[in-house]
Every structure is written in C-alpha cells, then in structure tokens.
Motif scaffolding. Structure first.
Motif, PDB file in Angstrom:
ATOM      1  N   ILE A  36       0.830  -1.212   0.000  1.00 31.00           N
ATOM      2  CA  ILE A  36       0.000   0.000   0.000  1.00 31.00           C
ATOM      3  C   ILE A  36       0.864   1.262   0.000  1.00 31.00           C
ATOM      4  CG2 ILE A  36      -1.687   1.316   1.401  1.00 31.00           C
ATOM      5  CD1 ILE A  36      -2.880  -1.049  -0.156  1.00 31.00           C
ATOM      6  N   GLU A  37       1.966   1.241   0.731  1.00 33.16           N
ATOM      7  CA  GLU A  37       2.845   2.418   0.814  1.00 33.16           C
ATOM      8  C   GLU A  37       3.432   2.770  -0.548  1.00 33.16           C
ATOM      9  OE1 GLU A  37       3.917  -0.603   2.772  1.00 33.16           O
ATOM     10  OE2 GLU A  37       2.063   0.055   3.739  1.00 33.16           O
ATOM     11  N   VAL A  77       1.929   2.395  -3.479  1.00 30.46           N
ATOM     12  CA  VAL A  77       0.929   2.652  -4.529  1.00 30.46           C
ATOM     13  C   VAL A  77       1.032   4.074  -5.091  1.00 30.46           C
ATOM     14  CG1 VAL A  77      -1.556   2.892  -4.958  1.00 30.46           C
ATOM     15  CG2 VAL A  77      -0.688   0.907  -3.720  1.00 30.46           C
ATOM     16  N   GLU A  78       1.120   5.074  -4.215  1.00 33.91           N
ATOM     17  CA  GLU A  78       1.067   6.461  -4.701  1.00 33.91           C
ATOM     18  C   GLU A  78       2.168   6.748  -5.728  1.00 33.91           C
ATOM     19  OE1 GLU A  78       0.932   9.447  -1.661  1.00 33.91           O
ATOM     20  OE2 GLU A  78       0.796  11.069  -3.144  1.00 33.91           O
ATOM     21  N   VAL A  88      -8.646  -3.142  -0.472  1.00 37.73           N
ATOM     22  CA  VAL A  88      -7.794  -2.110   0.130  1.00 37.73           C
ATOM     23  C   VAL A  88      -6.897  -1.495  -0.945  1.00 37.73           C
ATOM     24  CG1 VAL A  88      -5.946  -1.731   1.814  1.00 37.73           C
ATOM     25  CG2 VAL A  88      -7.847  -3.262   2.373  1.00 37.73           C
ATOM     26  N   LEU A  89      -6.359  -2.339  -1.795  1.00 37.46           N
ATOM     27  CA  LEU A  89      -5.461  -1.857  -2.853  1.00 37.46           C
ATOM     28  C   LEU A  89      -6.212  -0.977  -3.854  1.00 37.46           C
ATOM     29  CD1 LEU A  89      -2.677  -1.972  -4.311  1.00 37.46           C
ATOM     30  CD2 LEU A  89      -3.545  -3.944  -5.559  1.00 37.46           C
ATOM     31  N   LYS A 127      -8.930   0.729  -3.469  1.00 41.41           N
ATOM     32  CA  LYS A 127      -9.292   2.013  -2.843  1.00 41.41           C
ATOM     33  C   LYS A 127      -8.110   2.981  -2.905  1.00 41.41           C
ATOM     34  CE  LYS A 127     -11.794   2.156   1.214  1.00 41.41           C
ATOM     35  NZ  LYS A 127     -12.252   1.517   2.474  1.00 41.41           N
ATOM     36  N   GLU A 128      -6.948   2.476  -2.604  1.00 43.74           N
ATOM     37  CA  GLU A 128      -5.751   3.324  -2.601  1.00 43.74           C
ATOM     38  C   GLU A 128      -5.417   3.769  -4.039  1.00 43.74           C
ATOM     39  OE1 GLU A 128      -4.338   4.515   0.030  1.00 43.74           O
ATOM     40  OE2 GLU A 128      -2.597   5.444  -0.953  1.00 43.74           O
ATOM     41  N   LYS A 165      -7.519   6.638  -5.265  1.00 44.96           N
ATOM     42  CA  LYS A 165      -7.211   7.957  -4.685  1.00 44.96           C
ATOM     43  C   LYS A 165      -6.261   8.745  -5.575  1.00 44.96           C
ATOM     44  CE  LYS A 165      -7.147   6.718   0.189  1.00 44.96           C
ATOM     45  NZ  LYS A 165      -6.184   6.424   1.257  1.00 44.96           N
ATOM     46  N   HIS A 166      -5.490   8.041  -6.408  1.00 47.74           N
ATOM     47  CA  HIS A 166      -4.390   8.695  -7.115  1.00 47.74           C
ATOM     48  C   HIS A 166      -4.534   8.720  -8.639  1.00 47.74           C
ATOM     49  CE1 HIS A 166      -2.410   8.783  -3.252  1.00 47.74           C
ATOM     50  NE2 HIS A 166      -2.588   7.471  -3.132  1.00 47.74           N
ATOM     51  N   LYS A 189     -15.201  -1.372  -5.327  1.00 45.40           N
ATOM     52  CA  LYS A 189     -14.370  -0.162  -5.387  1.00 45.40           C
ATOM     53  C   LYS A 189     -13.771   0.037  -6.782  1.00 45.40           C
ATOM     54  CE  LYS A 189     -15.055   0.664  -1.053  1.00 45.40           C
ATOM     55  NZ  LYS A 189     -16.329  -0.029  -0.902  1.00 45.40           N
TER      56      LYS A 189
END
Ligand code: 1GP
Length: 241
Positions: free
Chosen positions: A30-31, A33-34, A62-63, A65-66, A69-70, A88
C-alpha cells in the motif's frame, strides 16, 4: 455506467491502442501505490488491471481504494478468484478459461461470483481467456489445473478464440502467463485478430517497447504488462504519453 467496454470498442474503431498496467495485490504494498500510480499517470497507460492468481480475502479492496485515490484511469478487476471482487473498482473481466477443460474455470466460479457481483455496480465484461504455452509452467496453469494451448497449433488457438466470440464473449485475451519466457508471437496475434469481430487483449512476457509495438502492429487492441513494471519502474520512462 456501462462505458468501459464501449470505450475499448471506440478506441479500436479509431485505431487507438490501449495499455493496461497489471497490478498484482500480492506484489504491491500500500505504501508503494502512490509513487507507482504517479508513474502510471504520466505514461501512455489507459487502464489499470488489478488481480492475481493467489490473493487473500480483502487485500484487493484495500489496494483498489488506494489506487483510486491517485488516478482517474479506469480500474478493472482481473481476478484469479471470486474473493477478489470489490465494488471499489469500475469493472471486471468475467473470465472464462476457454483454453482449458476445467469446469470450475469455465462456469463454476462464475456461478459462485453472482451473489457478490449483484452487490456491486461493476461493469461486467465477459472475456474468453486463452492460455498459451510459453516454455515454462505459469501460475494460471498451476492454479486452474488446465493445460495451455500449444503455441505452434495456431489453428486451434484461432478456433478457440472464435468459439469464445460465438458464445457471446465480448473480449478475447491471449495470455502467455505472468513473466512468460516467450510473449505471444505476432503471427498468433494477427491470425486470431483476422477472425475476430471483438477486441483482442494480449499479455504475458512483454518487456520492451519493441515487443509492445509489435503486439499492437499484429492486431492487439489492449496490451497488458505487469512484470516489466514490477521489476523496473524505469520501464515507464520508455512509455511516456
Ligand atoms: C499476466 O498478461 C499478464 O496475467 C501480464 O503478464 O506480468 O508478464 O507482463 P506480465
């Protein structure tokens, strides 16, 4: 809104090519992903596919969703199992493994998926999924317990793809397998493409811009790349818009 498929068909009619970046929830933290999605956004990628052969319950949601966001790119599930279904995302490739003869991957998992799909607004895109032998055993082969089609039996590959179309599938996906030693040969792509009236996806083992362009030239409408980005994000630098 059922626009994902329409947009793929429209791009095909306009002669535009699509690139899907495949993210395996099992291999992406997750960290990370951005930063990764920032690179996707600056590249020629048109879609993000999310899925893997062996992913735990809840991890995909969870992935996704992240990721959402971007980016504004459409996120399409490419699931190895029903537990990867999440509302999602924007859509889902409803894959039937038509190169194999395991009823679970032809219809069984699909029946199991219905109650989950009914709780989502996902655009469901039926897709004939054809695994082609590439020199080593792939995880799809291992998990689905099916044999891939032989890459020198092109007529069988073409007929399998056409059978998928005649059964009503909206996309055909020629898959060499994640990290394949040999990507699908241009001759196979062009012969399949000639027979089809629906868009063609090609993936597995594509690691260079030359291979990407040769898949497009042979007739791929969507190319899927995962491993090359996982192994070296500098690959995005070669694929700017
Ligand atoms: C795998 O076709 C996809 O299902 C992408 O393959 O990871 O080899 O790019 P790679």
């Amino acid at each position: 809104m059922q626009s994902l498929y329409k947009n793929i068909v429209a791009s095909l009619n306009d002669g535009k090519k699509n690139l899907a970046v495949l993210i395996d929830p099992d291999k992406m933290s997750i960290e990370h992903v951005e930063g990764f999605i920032h690179k996707v956004n600056t590249s020629m990628a048109t879609h993000i596919f999310v899925g893997g052969s062996e992913v735990g319950e809840g991890v995909t949601e969870v992935l996704v969703k992240e990721i959402k966001k971007h980016t504004k790119l459409p996120v399409i599930l490419f699931p190895g199992d029903v537990i990867q279904i999440t509302d999602k995302a924007d859509g889902i490739l409803f894959l039937s493994l038509i190169s194999g003869r395991n009823p679970e991957y032809l219809i069984g998992k699909h029946v199991e998926a219905v109650s989950r799909l009914k709780q989502t607004g996902l655009e469901v895109i039926p897709c004939g999924y054809i695994l082609i032998e590439n020199g080593k055993e792939t995880s799809v082969e291992r998990v689905s317990q099916t044999k891939p089609l032989q890459r020198n039996d092109i007529q069988n590959i073409v007929d399998t793809a056409k059978a998928g179309e005649l059964l009503g599938m909206k996309l055909i996906y020629l898959e060499a397998g994640s990290g394949a030693t040999h990507a699908i040969e241009p001759e196979i792509i062009s012969k399949v493409k000639r027979e089809l009236n629906i868009p063609l996806i090609v993936g597995g083992g594509i690691r260079s811009k030359t291979e990407l362009e040769s898949a497009y030239k042979a007739g791929a409408d969507v190319v899927v790349i995962g491993t090359a980005f996982e192994e070296d994000e500098a690959f995005f630098d070669n694929l700017q818009k």
